[in-house]
Write an enzyme that holds these catalytic residues in place. Structure first.
Site, PDB file in Angstrom:
ATOM      1  N   GLY A 116       0.822  -1.205   0.000  1.00 19.51           N
ATOM      2  CA  GLY A 116       0.000   0.000   0.000  1.00 19.51           C
ATOM      3  C   GLY A 116       0.854   1.252   0.000  1.00 19.51           C
TER       4      GLY A 116
ATOM      5  N   GLU B  21       2.518  -1.003  -4.473  1.00  8.80           N
ATOM      6  CA  GLU B  21       1.243  -0.306  -4.656  1.00  8.80           C
ATOM      7  C   GLU B  21       0.515  -0.933  -5.853  1.00  8.80           C
ATOM      8  OE1 GLU B  21      -0.838   2.183  -3.332  1.00  8.80           O
ATOM      9  OE2 GLU B  21      -1.989   1.633  -5.110  1.00  8.80           O
TER      10      GLU B  21
ATOM     11  N   ALA C 107      -0.831  -1.884   4.737  1.00 10.03           N
ATOM     12  CA  ALA C 107      -1.482  -0.570   4.903  1.00 10.03           C
ATOM     13  C   ALA C 107      -2.278  -0.269   3.637  1.00 10.03           C
ATOM     14  CB  ALA C 107      -0.441   0.506   5.160  1.00 10.03           C
TER      15      ALA C 107
ATOM     16  N   GLY D 223      -5.580   0.699   3.410  1.00 12.50           N
ATOM     17  CA  GLY D 223      -6.814   1.421   3.668  1.00 12.50           C
ATOM     18  C   GLY D 223      -7.488   0.955   4.946  1.00 12.50           C
TER      19      GLY D 223
ATOM     20  N   ASP E 230     -14.714   8.683  10.675  1.00 16.41           N
ATOM     21  CA  ASP E 230     -14.319   7.639   9.716  1.00 16.41           C
ATOM     22  C   ASP E 230     -15.459   6.690   9.360  1.00 16.41           C
ATOM     23  OD1 ASP E 230     -11.769   8.646   9.742  1.00 16.41           O
ATOM     24  OD2 ASP E 230     -10.794   6.796  10.398  1.00 16.41           O
TER      25      ASP E 230
ATOM     26  N   HIS F 263       9.065  38.849   5.046  1.00 20.97           N
ATOM     27  CA  HIS F 263      10.272  38.348   4.384  1.00 20.97           C
ATOM     28  C   HIS F 263      11.375  38.156   5.424  1.00 20.97           C
ATOM     29  CE1 HIS F 263      13.413  37.779   1.421  1.00 20.97           C
ATOM     30  NE2 HIS F 263      14.151  38.658   2.111  1.00 20.97           N
TER      31      HIS F 263
HETATM   32  P1  FAD Z   1     -11.363   6.680  15.742  1.00 16.32           P
HETATM   33  O1  FAD Z   1     -10.243   7.588  16.022  1.00 16.32           O
HETATM   34  O2  FAD Z   1     -11.086   5.366  15.141  1.00 16.32           O
HETATM   35  O3  FAD Z   1     -12.117   6.471  17.127  1.00 16.32           O
HETATM   36  C1  FAD Z   1     -13.206   5.620  17.278  1.00 16.32           C
HETATM   37  C2  FAD Z   1     -13.349   5.262  18.745  1.00 16.32           C
HETATM   38  O4  FAD Z   1     -14.575   4.543  18.909  1.00 16.32           O
HETATM   39  C3  FAD Z   1     -12.244   4.330  19.257  1.00 16.32           C
HETATM   40  O5  FAD Z   1     -11.775   4.785  20.500  1.00 16.32           O
HETATM   41  C4  FAD Z   1     -12.938   2.971  19.413  1.00 16.32           C
HETATM   42  O6  FAD Z   1     -12.405   2.205  20.466  1.00 16.32           O
HETATM   43  C5  FAD Z   1     -14.361   3.426  19.752  1.00 16.32           C
HETATM   44  N1  FAD Z   1     -15.396   2.424  19.454  1.00 16.32           N
HETATM   45  C6  FAD Z   1     -15.595   1.747  18.293  1.00 16.32           C
HETATM   46  N2  FAD Z   1     -16.694   0.959  18.390  1.00 16.32           N
HETATM   47  C7  FAD Z   1     -17.189   1.147  19.646  1.00 16.32           C
HETATM   48  C8  FAD Z   1     -18.310   0.617  20.346  1.00 16.32           C
HETATM   49  N3  FAD Z   1     -19.163  -0.239  19.783  1.00 16.32           N
HETATM   50  N4  FAD Z   1     -18.500   1.010  21.626  1.00 16.32           N
HETATM   51  C9  FAD Z   1     -17.658   1.888  22.235  1.00 16.32           C
HETATM   52  N5  FAD Z   1     -16.594   2.424  21.604  1.00 16.32           N
HETATM   53  C10 FAD Z   1     -16.370   2.066  20.328  1.00 16.32           C
HETATM   54  N6  FAD Z   1      -5.562  11.596  10.201  1.00 16.32           N
HETATM   55  C11 FAD Z   1      -5.161  12.871  10.098  1.00 16.32           C
HETATM   56  O7  FAD Z   1      -6.001  13.761   9.925  1.00 16.32           O
HETATM   57  N7  FAD Z   1      -3.842  13.213  10.180  1.00 16.32           N
HETATM   58  C12 FAD Z   1      -2.884  12.299  10.375  1.00 16.32           C
HETATM   59  O8  FAD Z   1      -1.706  12.643  10.448  1.00 16.32           O
HETATM   60  C13 FAD Z   1      -3.261  10.932  10.484  1.00 16.32           C
HETATM   61  N8  FAD Z   1      -2.341   9.985  10.676  1.00 16.32           N
HETATM   62  C14 FAD Z   1      -2.737   8.672  10.823  1.00 16.32           C
HETATM   63  C15 FAD Z   1      -1.764   7.715  10.995  1.00 16.32           C
HETATM   64  C16 FAD Z   1      -2.123   6.395  11.135  1.00 16.32           C
HETATM   65  C17 FAD Z   1      -1.043   5.346  11.339  1.00 16.32           C
HETATM   66  C18 FAD Z   1      -3.499   6.027  11.108  1.00 16.32           C
HETATM   67  C19 FAD Z   1      -3.907   4.594  11.285  1.00 16.32           C
HETATM   68  C20 FAD Z   1      -4.474   6.980  10.915  1.00 16.32           C
HETATM   69  C21 FAD Z   1      -4.109   8.322  10.766  1.00 16.32           C
HETATM   70  N9  FAD Z   1      -5.048   9.323  10.540  1.00 16.32           N
HETATM   71  C22 FAD Z   1      -4.648  10.619  10.399  1.00 16.32           C
HETATM   72  C23 FAD Z   1      -6.486   9.017  10.448  1.00 16.32           C
HETATM   73  C24 FAD Z   1      -7.194   9.356  11.777  1.00 16.32           C
HETATM   74  O9  FAD Z   1      -6.580   8.610  12.806  1.00 16.32           O
HETATM   75  C25 FAD Z   1      -8.665   9.021  11.677  1.00 16.32           C
HETATM   76  O10 FAD Z   1      -9.231   9.693  10.575  1.00 16.32           O
HETATM   77  C26 FAD Z   1      -9.388   9.468  12.936  1.00 16.32           C
HETATM   78  O11 FAD Z   1      -8.870   8.826  14.068  1.00 16.32           O
HETATM   79  C27 FAD Z   1     -10.881   9.153  12.826  1.00 16.32           C
HETATM   80  O12 FAD Z   1     -11.513   9.575  13.985  1.00 16.32           O
HETATM   81  P2  FAD Z   1     -12.845   8.884  14.520  1.00 16.32           P
HETATM   82  O13 FAD Z   1     -13.147   9.556  15.818  1.00 16.32           O
HETATM   83  O14 FAD Z   1     -13.858   8.854  13.467  1.00 16.32           O
HETATM   84  O15 FAD Z   1     -12.440   7.349  14.793  1.00 16.32           O
HETATM   85  P1  NAI Z   2      -4.844   4.825   1.781  1.00 15.00           P
HETATM   86  O1  NAI Z   2      -6.204   4.662   1.244  1.00 15.00           O
HETATM   87  O2  NAI Z   2      -4.275   6.175   1.965  1.00 15.00           O
HETATM   88  O3  NAI Z   2      -3.797   4.008   0.889  1.00 15.00           O
HETATM   89  C1  NAI Z   2      -3.906   2.633   0.681  1.00 15.00           C
HETATM   90  C2  NAI Z   2      -3.170   2.285  -0.591  1.00 15.00           C
HETATM   91  O4  NAI Z   2      -3.111   0.887  -0.695  1.00 15.00           O
HETATM   92  C3  NAI Z   2      -3.873   2.795  -1.842  1.00 15.00           C
HETATM   93  O5  NAI Z   2      -2.965   3.508  -2.622  1.00 15.00           O
HETATM   94  C4  NAI Z   2      -4.345   1.526  -2.525  1.00 15.00           C
HETATM   95  O6  NAI Z   2      -4.334   1.620  -3.919  1.00 15.00           O
HETATM   96  C5  NAI Z   2      -3.334   0.511  -2.040  1.00 15.00           C
HETATM   97  N1  NAI Z   2      -3.791  -0.866  -2.054  1.00 15.00           N
HETATM   98  C6  NAI Z   2      -5.013  -1.346  -1.720  1.00 15.00           C
HETATM   99  N2  NAI Z   2      -5.024  -2.699  -1.843  1.00 15.00           N
HETATM  100  C7  NAI Z   2      -3.775  -3.077  -2.236  1.00 15.00           C
HETATM  101  C8  NAI Z   2      -3.160  -4.334  -2.515  1.00 15.00           C
HETATM  102  N3  NAI Z   2      -3.825  -5.472  -2.390  1.00 15.00           N
HETATM  103  N4  NAI Z   2      -1.871  -4.336  -2.915  1.00 15.00           N
HETATM  104  C9  NAI Z   2      -1.161  -3.177  -3.022  1.00 15.00           C
HETATM  105  N5  NAI Z   2      -1.711  -1.962  -2.769  1.00 15.00           N
HETATM  106  C10 NAI Z   2      -2.994  -1.908  -2.381  1.00 15.00           C
HETATM  107  O7  NAI Z   2      -4.862   4.015   3.170  1.00 15.00           O
HETATM  108  P2  NAI Z   2      -3.792   3.907   4.303  1.00 15.00           P
HETATM  109  O8  NAI Z   2      -2.465   4.368   3.874  1.00 15.00           O
HETATM  110  O9  NAI Z   2      -3.957   2.531   4.835  1.00 15.00           O
HETATM  111  O10 NAI Z   2      -4.370   4.939   5.356  1.00 15.00           O
HETATM  112  C11 NAI Z   2      -5.695   4.754   5.895  1.00 15.00           C
HETATM  113  C12 NAI Z   2      -6.344   6.080   6.182  1.00 15.00           C
HETATM  114  O11 NAI Z   2      -5.668   6.752   7.222  1.00 15.00           O
HETATM  115  C13 NAI Z   2      -6.333   6.962   4.964  1.00 15.00           C
HETATM  116  O12 NAI Z   2      -7.653   7.186   4.575  1.00 15.00           O
HETATM  117  C14 NAI Z   2      -5.700   8.236   5.391  1.00 15.00           C
HETATM  118  O13 NAI Z   2      -6.521   9.335   5.127  1.00 15.00           O
HETATM  119  C15 NAI Z   2      -5.530   8.115   6.902  1.00 15.00           C
HETATM  120  N6  NAI Z   2      -4.174   8.568   7.201  1.00 15.00           N
HETATM  121  C16 NAI Z   2      -3.914   9.895   7.087  1.00 15.00           C
HETATM  122  C17 NAI Z   2      -2.662  10.378   7.299  1.00 15.00           C
HETATM  123  C18 NAI Z   2      -2.433  11.833   7.149  1.00 15.00           C
HETATM  124  O14 NAI Z   2      -3.395  12.567   7.076  1.00 15.00           O
HETATM  125  N7  NAI Z   2      -1.201  12.276   7.099  1.00 15.00           N
HETATM  126  C19 NAI Z   2      -1.546   9.507   7.666  1.00 15.00           C
HETATM  127  C20 NAI Z   2      -1.927   8.109   7.727  1.00 15.00           C
HETATM  128  C21 NAI Z   2      -3.201   7.696   7.515  1.00 15.00           C
END
Ligand code: FAD
Ligand code: NAI
Length: 495
Positions: free
Chosen positions: A205, A228, A297, A299, A340, A472
């Site tokens: 990914g 990818e 990774a 999605g 999300d 600047h």
């Molecule tokens: P979540 O943060 O997933 O929170 C959901 C909460 O609901 C969790 O605490 C879970 O335990 C709880 N929950 C679920 N089901 C239940 C249930 N039935 N009962 C009680 N509790 C429950 N986004 C950015 O904007 N910038 C970034 O730099 C960024 N970096 C990322 C890096 C990584 C490695 C990852 C994985 C994601 C990243 N993201 C980033 C994405 C971001 O983390 C998510 O978009 C964001 O957390 C979504 O918020 P949310 O509140 O919808 O869900």
């Molecule tokens: P992503 O959707 O950003 O990227 C996943 C990639 O995997 C895509 O390019 C897709 O084409 C590829 N892919 C899917 N299936 C595949 C396969 N079988 N083999 C090879 N490639 C494949 O998802 P990612 O990186 O897992 O992140 C998840 C979410 O977390 C994203 O929606 C992103 O918005 C959020 N996130 C945001 C960050 C930020 O804002 N800086 C940092 C990290 C995550």
């Protein structure tokens, strides 16, 4: 809205249940922000969250604080400093003889940052009189939630509310051909926990997670290969800047193979053997490669299962996102869904803004989120950030545009910082001059994009930006010059 504090005893469970104005399920950036805003607006609010940290203790903040935005940025910072010290400080005349990286210290610092921030949310809940309930919530009627223990699965409470907000977030998509195994094949959460730098790291990914976590481990010395499946790299971004970005990533040590389809990943003797199909040429070739670790990774999928039964009539789409209107209201009027678990980019700031919008709506105010202007950032070095439309999107939408760009090479501040890689590009409507999109590949792009979003939110024209005075020497001047260049008036480049 009147604030109620009715105590009721339900005959069925013979337990005391309060009637809340709002019950929020999930304390990620969507849910905790919604809960705080609801409480600020005088609504009697409770939040149920099931997250348990490594020590098995409840921890607020969801994916973002525990295993997402925050820990990844902590590791990106540490690994960037290491790379700088290792190879970039010499040009400033700074040298050191005994540079070493202690991964366990880096991980402890990251864990401490996470702990402090998650504790901060507990404090905010207390300060706002939000009742926190730990456990897994399920909506059993349009005004009733049942909470059960995550460990024992036993019911612990029944709660009643006038309004329910589902903010249950998302989880990593799993691939059947690359099952998580033995700390050798890991998801993004596992990739944040590696105890040592793998020699060879494979990543399935090439999205935000692959690029950010790939950068972390590559900077620390791993040989990183990203597989990818798509033919295009970051198809949602501006194609010209995406090309520059890809070239820069390659230079920094990330090998990105497009058109690569995973066939299988198997762990043997603590190594991962990857079988994949490379269709970049005319012929499709099956190839094999070994790695010490593999990160999957590809999605994330919405956490909409197990939160409610079908009988409630809350609709979901074919990808399991909960269907909502512009105000994030589900097909059941007093039940909302945000973050999300609903359509739109899976980003923390989008999730939080939806939380605020829903809180305001429940309190009877008018509120909206501008989905056209949600900034995206990839926190590599340099960073890649954008907001608004791409050139490709304008073409599809038949919008006549003019563009302006400015290379960081011509920015005095970027040169002084020895960070002159990248470019700012501005897209404006050819007729109205209104800025439609800003794309930045540069150091601090994550900070620079904020001024572009603000300007677009205020419906600024390229001329408005060009007539604004920028300090600047700053990196922001590149934005000014790009706006000037829309009209062929940039000063520090040939137009
Ligand atoms: P979540 O943060 O997933 O929170 C959901 C909460 O609901 C969790 O605490 C879970 O335990 C709880 N929950 C679920 N089901 C239940 C249930 N039935 N009962 C009680 N509790 C429950 N986004 C950015 O904007 N910038 C970034 O730099 C960024 N970096 C990322 C890096 C990584 C490695 C990852 C994985 C994601 C990243 N993201 C980033 C994405 C971001 O983390 C998510 O978009 C964001 O957390 C979504 O918020 P949310 O509140 O919808 O869900
Ligand atoms: P992503 O959707 O950003 O990227 C996943 C990639 O995997 C895509 O390019 C897709 O084409 C590829 N892919 C899917 N299936 C595949 C396969 N079988 N083999 C090879 N490639 C494949 O998802 P990612 O990186 O897992 O992140 C998840 C979410 O977390 C994203 O929606 C992103 O918005 C959020 N996130 C945001 C960050 C930020 O804002 N800086 C940092 C990290 C995550």
């Amino acid at each position: 809205m009147t604030v109620k504090s009715t105590k009721k005893t339900t005959a069925a469970s013979a337990e005391t249940t309060e009637v809340w104005d709002v019950l929020v399920i999930g304390a990620g950036p969507a849910g905790y922000v919604a809960a705080i805003r609801c409480a600020q607006l005088g609504l009697k609010t409770a939040c149920v969250d099931e997250w348990l940290n490594h020590q098995g203790k409840p921890s607020l903040g969801g994916t973002c604080l525990n295993v997402g935005c925050i820990p990844s940025k902590a590791l990106l910072e540490s690994s960037h400093l290491y790379r700088q010290a290792n190879s970039e400080l010499l040009q400033h005349g700074i040298s050191s003889t005994s540079l070493a990286m202690d991964v366990s210290v880096m991980q402890s610092r990251k864990n401490q940052v996470v702990n402090e921030l998650t504790q901060g949310i507990n404090a905010l809940f207390k300060a706002n009189n939000i009742t926190l309930i730990h456990g897994r919530a399920k909506i059993i009627a349009s005004d009733t939630i049942e909470v059960s223990s995550r460990k024992t699965r036993k019911k612990t409470a029944t709660l009643k509310a006038d309004n329910i907000i589902i903010a249950t977030g998302s989880s990593p998509v799993r691939l059947p051909q690359a099952q998580l195994e033995n700390n050798c094949i890991v998801d993004s959460a596992g990739a944040l926990e590696l105890k040592e730098v793998p020699q060879r790291l494979g990543i399935i990914g090439g999205g935000a997670i692959g690029l950010e976590l790939g950068s972390v481990w590559s900077r620390l010395g791993a040989k990183v290969v990203i597989f990818e499946a798509m033919q295009d790299f970051l198809p949602m971004a501006d194609s010209k800047l995406a090309k520059l970005f890809k070239r820069s990533l390659k230079k920094s040590g990330l090998e990105i193979r497009l058109n690569a389809r995973l066939i299988s990943a198997e762990v043997k003797n603590n190594k991962v053997r990857l079988l994949y199909e490379d269709s970049s040429g005319k012929k499709q070739n099956e190839k094999q490669e070994d790695f010490d670790k593999l990160i999957v990774a590809v999605g994330r999928k919405p956490n909409s299962d197990r939160v409610f039964g079908e009988e409630l009539g809350i609709e979901i789409d074919e990808r399991h996102f909960i269907l909502v209107n512009q105000q994030c209201q589900t097909s059941v009027p007093n039940i909302y869904a945000i973050g999300d678990v609903v359509r739109g980019p899976m980003l923390a700031h989008k999730a939080s803004e939806e939380g605020v919008m829903v809180a305001e709506t429940i309190a009877g105010h008018q509120a909206a989120v501008n989905y056209e202007l949600i900034p995206s950032v990839i926190y590599t070095h340099p960073e890649f950030a954008w907001a608004g439309k791409t050139e490709e999107q304008c073409k599809v939408e038949n919008i006549n545009i003019k563009t302006g760009s400015f290379p960081m090479l011509a920015s005095g501040r970027a040169r002084a910082m020895a960070e002159a890689e990248g470019m700012v590009k501005i897209i404006a409507d050819a007729e109205t001059d209104r800025v439609l999109g800003v794309h930045i590949f540069s150091v601090q792009a994550s900070e620079l994009i904020a001024q572009a979003v603000l300007m677009m939110e205020m419906q600024a024209t390229a001329e408005d930006m060009a007539l604004t005075v920028f300090a600047h020497p700053t990196l922001s001047e590149a934005m000014h010059e790009a706006a000037l260049s829309v009209h062929g008036r940039a000063i520090h480049i040939k137009n």
